[in-house]
Design a protein around this motif. Structure first.
Motif, PDB file in Angstrom:
ATOM      1  N   ALA A 154       0.831  -1.206   0.000  1.00  0.00           N
ATOM      2  CA  ALA A 154       0.000   0.000   0.000  1.00  0.00           C
ATOM      3  C   ALA A 154       0.864   1.254   0.000  1.00  0.00           C
ATOM      4  O   ALA A 154       0.572   2.226  -0.707  1.00  0.00           O
ATOM      5  N   SER A 155       1.936   1.243   0.783  1.00  0.00           N
ATOM      6  CA  SER A 155       2.806   2.422   0.855  1.00  0.00           C
ATOM      7  C   SER A 155       3.508   2.664  -0.473  1.00  0.00           C
ATOM      8  O   SER A 155       3.633   3.813  -0.926  1.00  0.00           O
ATOM      9  N   LYS A 156       3.954   1.593  -1.115  1.00  0.00           N
ATOM     10  CA  LYS A 156       4.681   1.752  -2.377  1.00  0.00           C
ATOM     11  C   LYS A 156       3.744   2.075  -3.536  1.00  0.00           C
ATOM     12  O   LYS A 156       4.132   2.768  -4.485  1.00  0.00           O
ATOM     13  N   ALA A 157       2.500   1.595  -3.463  1.00  0.00           N
ATOM     14  CA  ALA A 157       1.500   1.987  -4.461  1.00  0.00           C
ATOM     15  C   ALA A 157       1.164   3.462  -4.290  1.00  0.00           C
ATOM     16  O   ALA A 157       1.026   4.211  -5.265  1.00  0.00           O
ATOM     17  N   GLY A 158       1.035   3.891  -3.039  1.00  0.00           N
ATOM     18  CA  GLY A 158       0.776   5.299  -2.767  1.00  0.00           C
ATOM     19  C   GLY A 158       1.893   6.183  -3.279  1.00  0.00           C
ATOM     20  O   GLY A 158       1.667   7.300  -3.756  1.00  0.00           O
ATOM     21  N   LEU A 159       3.118   5.674  -3.213  1.00  0.00           N
ATOM     22  CA  LEU A 159       4.280   6.426  -3.692  1.00  0.00           C
ATOM     23  C   LEU A 159       4.200   6.658  -5.203  1.00  0.00           C
ATOM     24  O   LEU A 159       4.639   7.699  -5.704  1.00  0.00           O
ATOM     25  N   VAL A 160       3.618   5.699  -5.916  1.00  0.00           N
ATOM     26  CA  VAL A 160       3.421   5.871  -7.360  1.00  0.00           C
ATOM     27  C   VAL A 160       2.453   7.024  -7.620  1.00  0.00           C
ATOM     28  O   VAL A 160       2.691   7.882  -8.475  1.00  0.00           O
ATOM     29  N   GLY A 161       1.343   7.062  -6.862  1.00  0.00           N
ATOM     30  CA  GLY A 161       0.382   8.152  -7.016  1.00  0.00           C
ATOM     31  C   GLY A 161       0.992   9.494  -6.668  1.00  0.00           C
ATOM     32  O   GLY A 161       0.757  10.506  -7.349  1.00  0.00           O
ATOM     33  N   LEU A 162       1.781   9.519  -5.604  1.00  0.00           N
ATOM     34  CA  LEU A 162       2.473  10.748  -5.201  1.00  0.00           C
ATOM     35  C   LEU A 162       3.413  11.207  -6.306  1.00  0.00           C
ATOM     36  O   LEU A 162       3.494  12.406  -6.622  1.00  0.00           O
ATOM     37  N   THR A 163       4.120  10.268  -6.899  1.00  0.00           N
ATOM     38  CA  THR A 163       5.060  10.583  -7.982  1.00  0.00           C
ATOM     39  C   THR A 163       4.353  11.232  -9.157  1.00  0.00           C
ATOM     40  O   THR A 163       4.811  12.254  -9.693  1.00  0.00           O
ATOM     41  N   LYS A 164       3.245  10.645  -9.560  1.00  0.00           N
ATOM     42  CA  LYS A 164       2.544  11.154 -10.744  1.00  0.00           C
ATOM     43  C   LYS A 164       1.951  12.542 -10.500  1.00  0.00           C
ATOM     44  O   LYS A 164       1.962  13.406 -11.386  1.00  0.00           O
ATOM     45  N   THR A 165       1.443  12.766  -9.293  1.00  0.00           N
ATOM     46  CA  THR A 165       0.922  14.098  -8.975  1.00  0.00           C
ATOM     47  C   THR A 165       2.055  15.114  -8.884  1.00  0.00           C
ATOM     48  O   THR A 165       1.932  16.245  -9.383  1.00  0.00           O
ATOM     49  N   ALA A 166       3.166  14.734  -8.272  1.00  0.00           N
ATOM     50  CA  ALA A 166       4.324  15.629  -8.193  1.00  0.00           C
ATOM     51  C   ALA A 166       4.829  15.972  -9.592  1.00  0.00           C
ATOM     52  O   ALA A 166       5.264  17.095  -9.856  1.00  0.00           O
ATOM     53  N   ALA A 167       4.750  14.993 -10.504  1.00  0.00           N
ATOM     54  CA  ALA A 167       5.184  15.237 -11.886  1.00  0.00           C
ATOM     55  C   ALA A 167       4.291  16.255 -12.577  1.00  0.00           C
ATOM     56  O   ALA A 167       4.767  17.150 -13.281  1.00  0.00           O
ATOM     57  N   ARG A 168       2.982  16.114 -12.385  1.00  0.00           N
ATOM     58  CA  ARG A 168       2.038  17.058 -13.014  1.00  0.00           C
ATOM     59  C   ARG A 168       2.214  18.468 -12.452  1.00  0.00           C
ATOM     60  O   ARG A 168       2.267  19.447 -13.188  1.00  0.00           O
ATOM     61  N   GLU A 169       2.296  18.568 -11.129  1.00  0.00           N
ATOM     62  CA  GLU A 169       2.446  19.881 -10.514  1.00  0.00           C
ATOM     63  C   GLU A 169       3.839  20.455 -10.777  1.00  0.00           C
ATOM     64  O   GLU A 169       3.997  21.646 -11.048  1.00  0.00           O
ATOM     65  N   GLY A 170       4.841  19.594 -10.693  1.00  0.00           N
ATOM     66  CA  GLY A 170       6.215  20.051 -10.872  1.00  0.00           C
ATOM     67  C   GLY A 170       6.510  20.549 -12.273  1.00  0.00           C
ATOM     68  O   GLY A 170       7.329  21.460 -12.462  1.00  0.00           O
ATOM     69  N   ALA A 171       5.838  19.965 -13.267  1.00  0.00           N
ATOM     70  CA  ALA A 171       6.095  20.346 -14.661  1.00  0.00           C
ATOM     71  C   ALA A 171       5.831  21.826 -14.907  1.00  0.00           C
ATOM     72  O   ALA A 171       6.413  22.434 -15.820  1.00  0.00           O
ATOM     73  N   LEU A 172       4.992  22.418 -14.072  1.00  0.00           N
ATOM     74  CA  LEU A 172       4.687  23.843 -14.217  1.00  0.00           C
ATOM     75  C   LEU A 172       5.929  24.701 -13.976  1.00  0.00           C
ATOM     76  O   LEU A 172       6.009  25.838 -14.449  1.00  0.00           O
ATOM     77  N   ARG A 173       6.907  24.145 -13.231  1.00  0.00           N
ATOM     78  CA  ARG A 173       8.144  24.866 -12.944  1.00  0.00           C
ATOM     79  C   ARG A 173       9.381  24.055 -13.354  1.00  0.00           C
ATOM     80  O   ARG A 173      10.458  24.206 -12.773  1.00  0.00           O
ATOM     81  N   ASN A 174       9.217  23.187 -14.351  1.00  0.00           N
ATOM     82  CA  ASN A 174      10.335  22.401 -14.881  1.00  0.00           C
ATOM     83  C   ASN A 174      10.941  21.446 -13.843  1.00  0.00           C
ATOM     84  O   ASN A 174      12.136  21.180 -13.841  1.00  0.00           O
ATOM     85  N   ILE A 175      10.073  20.910 -12.982  1.00  0.00           N
ATOM     86  CA  ILE A 175      10.506  19.901 -12.010  1.00  0.00           C
ATOM     87  C   ILE A 175       9.968  18.549 -12.454  1.00  0.00           C
ATOM     88  O   ILE A 175       8.777  18.414 -12.738  1.00  0.00           O
ATOM     89  N   ARG A 176      10.838  17.562 -12.535  1.00  0.00           N
ATOM     90  CA  ARG A 176      10.429  16.226 -12.969  1.00  0.00           C
ATOM     91  C   ARG A 176      10.358  15.279 -11.772  1.00  0.00           C
ATOM     92  O   ARG A 176      11.142  15.413 -10.827  1.00  0.00           O
ATOM     93  N   ALA A 177       9.430  14.331 -11.825  1.00  0.00           N
ATOM     94  CA  ALA A 177       9.304  13.327 -10.769  1.00  0.00           C
ATOM     95  C   ALA A 177       9.056  11.967 -11.397  1.00  0.00           C
ATOM     96  O   ALA A 177       8.169  11.811 -12.240  1.00  0.00           O
ATOM     97  N   ASN A 178       9.852  11.004 -11.008  1.00  0.00           N
ATOM     98  CA  ASN A 178       9.713   9.633 -11.500  1.00  0.00           C
ATOM     99  C   ASN A 178       9.914   8.651 -10.353  1.00  0.00           C
ATOM    100  O   ASN A 178      10.369   9.023  -9.265  1.00  0.00           O
ATOM    101  N   ALA A 179       9.578   7.402 -10.601  1.00  0.00           N
ATOM    102  CA  ALA A 179       9.755   6.361  -9.594  1.00  0.00           C
ATOM    103  C   ALA A 179      10.478   5.165 -10.194  1.00  0.00           C
ATOM    104  O   ALA A 179      10.392   4.900 -11.396  1.00  0.00           O
ATOM    105  N   VAL A 180      11.182   4.455  -9.347  1.00  0.00           N
ATOM    106  CA  VAL A 180      11.826   3.194  -9.721  1.00  0.00           C
ATOM    107  C   VAL A 180      11.179   2.094  -8.880  1.00  0.00           C
ATOM    108  O   VAL A 180      10.995   2.257  -7.667  1.00  0.00           O
ATOM    109  N   ALA A 181      10.814   0.995  -9.522  1.00  0.00           N
ATOM    110  CA  ALA A 181      10.187  -0.126  -8.818  1.00  0.00           C
ATOM    111  C   ALA A 181      11.119  -1.342  -8.883  1.00  0.00           C
ATOM    112  O   ALA A 181      11.077  -2.111  -9.851  1.00  0.00           O
ATOM    113  N   PRO A 182      11.972  -1.512  -7.889  1.00  0.00           N
ATOM    114  CA  PRO A 182      12.879  -2.660  -7.886  1.00  0.00           C
ATOM    115  C   PRO A 182      12.153  -3.970  -7.620  1.00  0.00           C
ATOM    116  O   PRO A 182      11.101  -3.998  -6.968  1.00  0.00           O
TER     117      PRO A 182
END
Length: 242
Positions: A154-182
Motif C-alpha cells: 500500500a505504501s509503495k503503491a501510494g508512492l506511485v500516485g504521489l510521484t505522478k501528482t508531483a510530476a504534473r504539478e512540478g512540470a509547471l516549474r520544470n521539475i520532474r518526478a519519477n519512480a523506480v520499482a525494484p
C-alpha cells in the motif's frame, strides 16, 4: 551557488540508498546523505575520497521538522537543491489478517508520509529555482501486491500516485518526478536467506538472478539526467513481472 549539482538521498547509510548516494558522488554531485544514525567509521572510510563532497544529516523523514531541516541543510550548505531521492523505507511483514494497525501505519508513515514530507519541502526550493528532479524508490510490490506485505504494498503503491501528482504539478516549474520499482535486489536482507531459498527466488526470475543495488542506482542516475522523462515508473526486476 554551487557549481556542482546537489542531491539529497534519504535512507542512504546502507543498501540501495548507499548505492545511489555513492553513484551520485562518483558522478560529481554534492550529496546530503540522510541516515537514522551517524555514519559508522567504516562507512566514512569507504567514502573517504568524497569527504569534501558530502554531508551526513541524521533525521527521521516522518518528522516534519526533521524533513524541513534536511532540505534547509542542503540549501545552507550548498546554496541549492537539484535532486531529491526518496529511498527511506521499512518493512513489517505479516499476513493481512494478522497485521496490527500500528504496524500498518508505521510502514505507511515512513515509506509514504516520509516521502511526502521531503517532497513538499524540496519542491518549494525547486519551484524557486524553476528546476529539479525527484526520484522515488517504489517496489514491484506496490504495482502487483505481495503476500504478507499489505502495508508495504500500500505504501509503495501510494508512492506511485504521489510521484505522478508531483510530476504534473512540478512540470509547471520544470521539475520532474519519477519512480523506480525494484524487484528482488541483493541486499543485507536477502543475504540472510539460505542458499536454497535464494535459488528458489532466483528461479522465478527470467534473468535467473537477483538484481544489484548498483543497477538501481544506474536507473536513478538515468532518470535524473534525462530531461524529458517525468511521471514514469521504471520497473527493474529482471523480468519477474512480465
Amino acid at each position: 551557488m554551487s557549481e556542482k549539482q546537489v542531491a539529497l538521498v534519504t535512507g542512504a547509510a546502507k543498501g540501495i540508498g548507499l548505492a545511489i548516494a555513492s553513484r551520485l558522488l562518483h558522478d560529481g554531485f554534492s550529496v546530503i546523505i540522510n541516515s537514522h544514525h551517524p555514519l559508522s567509521d567504516e562507512l566514512k572510510q569507504q567514502l573517504a575520497e568524497f569527504s569534501d563532497q558530502y554531508v551526513n544529516v541524521v533525521g527521521d523523514v516522518v518528522d516534519e521538522d526533521d524533513a524541513k531541516s534536511m532540505i534547509d541543510t542542503a540549501v545552507e550548505t550548498y546554496g541549492q537543491l537539484d535532486v531529491l531521492v526518496n529511498n527511506a523505507g521499512i518493512t513489517k511483514d505479516k499476513l493481512l489478517s494478522r497485521l496490527s494497525l500500528e504496524d500498518f501505519k508505521a510502514v505507511l508513515d515512513t515509506n509514504l508520509v516520509g516521502a511526502f514530507n521531503m517532497t513538499k519541502f524540496a519542491m518549494k526550493v525547486m519551484q524557486k529555482a524553476r528546476s529539479g528532479a525527484i526520484v522515488n524508490i517504489s517496489s514491484i510490490s506496490g504495482l502487483h501486491g505481495n503476500l504478507g506485505q499489505a502495508n508495504y504494498s500500500a505504501s509503495k503503491a501510494g508512492l506511485v500516485g504521489l510521484t505522478k501528482t508531483a510530476a504534473r504539478e512540478g512540470a509547471l516549474r520544470n521539475i520532474r518526478a519519477n519512480a523506480v520499482a525494484p524487484g528482488m535486489i541483493r541486499t543485507a536482507m536477502t543475504e540472510k536467506m539460505s542458499d536454497r531459498r535464494q535459488k528458489e527466488f532466483a528461479d522465478q526470475i527470467p534473468l535467473k538472478r537477483f538484481g544489484e543495488a548498483d543497477e538501481i542506482a544506474d536507473t536513478v542516475a538515468f532518470l535524473i539526467h534525462n530531461q524529458y522523462i517525468t511521471g514514469q515508473v521504471v520497473t527493474v526486476d529482471g523480468g519477474l513481472t512480465i
